[in-house]
Design a protein around this motif. Sequence first.
Motif, short mmCIF file in Angstrom:
data_model
loop_
_atom_site.label_atom_id
_atom_site.label_comp_id
_atom_site.label_asym_id
_atom_site.label_seq_id
_atom_site.Cartn_x
_atom_site.Cartn_y
_atom_site.Cartn_z
N PRO A 75 0.84 -1.21 0.00
CA PRO A 75 0.00 0.00 0.00
C PRO A 75 0.87 1.25 0.00
O PRO A 75 1.91 1.30 0.66
CB PRO A 75 -0.81 -0.13 1.29
CG PRO A 75 -0.81 -1.59 1.60
CD PRO A 75 0.51 -2.12 1.11
N HIS A 76 0.43 2.25 -0.74
CA HIS A 76 1.26 3.44 -0.92
C HIS A 76 1.67 4.07 0.41
O HIS A 76 2.81 4.49 0.58
CB HIS A 76 0.53 4.48 -1.78
CG HIS A 76 1.33 5.72 -2.01
ND1 HIS A 76 2.41 5.76 -2.87
CD2 HIS A 76 1.22 6.96 -1.46
CE1 HIS A 76 2.95 6.97 -2.85
NE2 HIS A 76 2.24 7.73 -2.02
N GLU A 77 0.72 4.09 1.37
CA GLU A 77 1.01 4.75 2.64
C GLU A 77 2.06 4.00 3.47
O GLU A 77 2.67 4.58 4.37
CB GLU A 77 -0.26 4.93 3.46
CG GLU A 77 -0.96 3.63 3.86
CD GLU A 77 -1.91 3.10 2.81
OE1 GLU A 77 -2.70 2.20 3.14
OE2 GLU A 77 -1.88 3.59 1.65
N ALA A 78 2.29 2.73 3.15
CA ALA A 78 3.27 1.94 3.89
C ALA A 78 4.58 1.77 3.14
O ALA A 78 5.53 1.18 3.67
CB ALA A 78 2.69 0.56 4.21
N SER A 81 8.09 2.89 4.85
CA SER A 81 8.52 2.09 6.00
C SER A 81 8.90 0.68 5.57
O SER A 81 9.86 0.10 6.10
CB SER A 81 7.42 2.05 7.06
OG SER A 81 6.23 1.48 6.54
N GLU A 97 11.10 1.83 -6.16
CA GLU A 97 9.65 1.92 -6.39
C GLU A 97 9.42 2.00 -7.90
O GLU A 97 10.09 2.76 -8.60
CB GLU A 97 9.08 3.17 -5.73
CG GLU A 97 7.58 3.36 -6.00
CD GLU A 97 7.05 4.70 -5.54
OE1 GLU A 97 5.83 4.91 -5.62
OE2 GLU A 97 7.87 5.56 -5.11
#
Length: 323
Positions: A75-78, A81, A97
């Motif tokens: 997921p983009h938000e992860a 990290s 990426e």
Amino acid sequence: MQDDALDFRLLNDFQRNFPLCPAPFGELAARLGVAEVAVLRMLETLRREGKISRVGAVFAPKRIGASTLAAMAVPHEALGSVAEAVNRFPEVNHNYEREHRYNLWFVVTAGSEGRLQAALGAIEQSAGYPILKLPLIQEYHIDLGFPLDGQAEKYQPQPRPFSPPTPLGELERRLVMALQEGLPLFIRPFQVLASRIGCDESEVLERIGRWIDEGVIKRFGVVVRHHELGFTANAMLVQDIPDDRVSELGATLAREPGVTLCYQRPRVHPDWPYNLFCMIHGQVRHEVEKKIVELRDRLNLTEYLHDTLFSLTRFKQTGARYA
């Protein structure tokens, strides 16, 4: 020779065919018509600026250890990290990426197949997402040495059948470890390596030369960092080619100017239907896109399923670690 001309010649002309002799930087200086100290100083500047990662060996994949290309759908938000967690593993030497549902792509290298699988398991556990494993089946062109002046590459890659990893003796293992760091920028760099691993300078030069002849080392020279040199529009073209044509088309694509990597990897159904990969490095995205359209049209590849994954973020780029 002005500094801008000297740095270009070092970057462009000596990505391969680096002199294997006791005083290689002196030999480079003689060819370039400058002082040896000027060559050493410029190489150190290029390394400090990030334009080169090292001067030294690029080992062929799976000839002295084990490696695989791997991908995760994150997921983009992860993504940040997870990329950081993956980067902590020394076995990971490239991590990018890319534009795709599988958006995190990295290369994992280890000294043996067992250590590779252990590293993959640990990475998967640390990252928290399943890994798509895409080991090399057949290489057609894996080099990343290409001219920076836009001229057609004179070097023509020759496909090599897969060879089992070369067993290493203790001295050879120590030499691989030393070469991972690149040549020391000293007047007698091979003598420095020899003192580190406990042998004669002539043994180091002989072993490196033999590895080059055997294809264990793909090239020996200046290893450039393409992003810092303006090659920021980098695309991975993946295609689903019939098994009975993949070798023919892989070899054809490998000879195309602008194609810097080309290799066969396994399909992993249902998520990954592609088996032929090639990288095209460029400075402007629309030119790379145009090149891909032209290639697929000219080589009659338009009937085959394909996708194009442009690089977005470089999280890690180092030399492969075999030990």
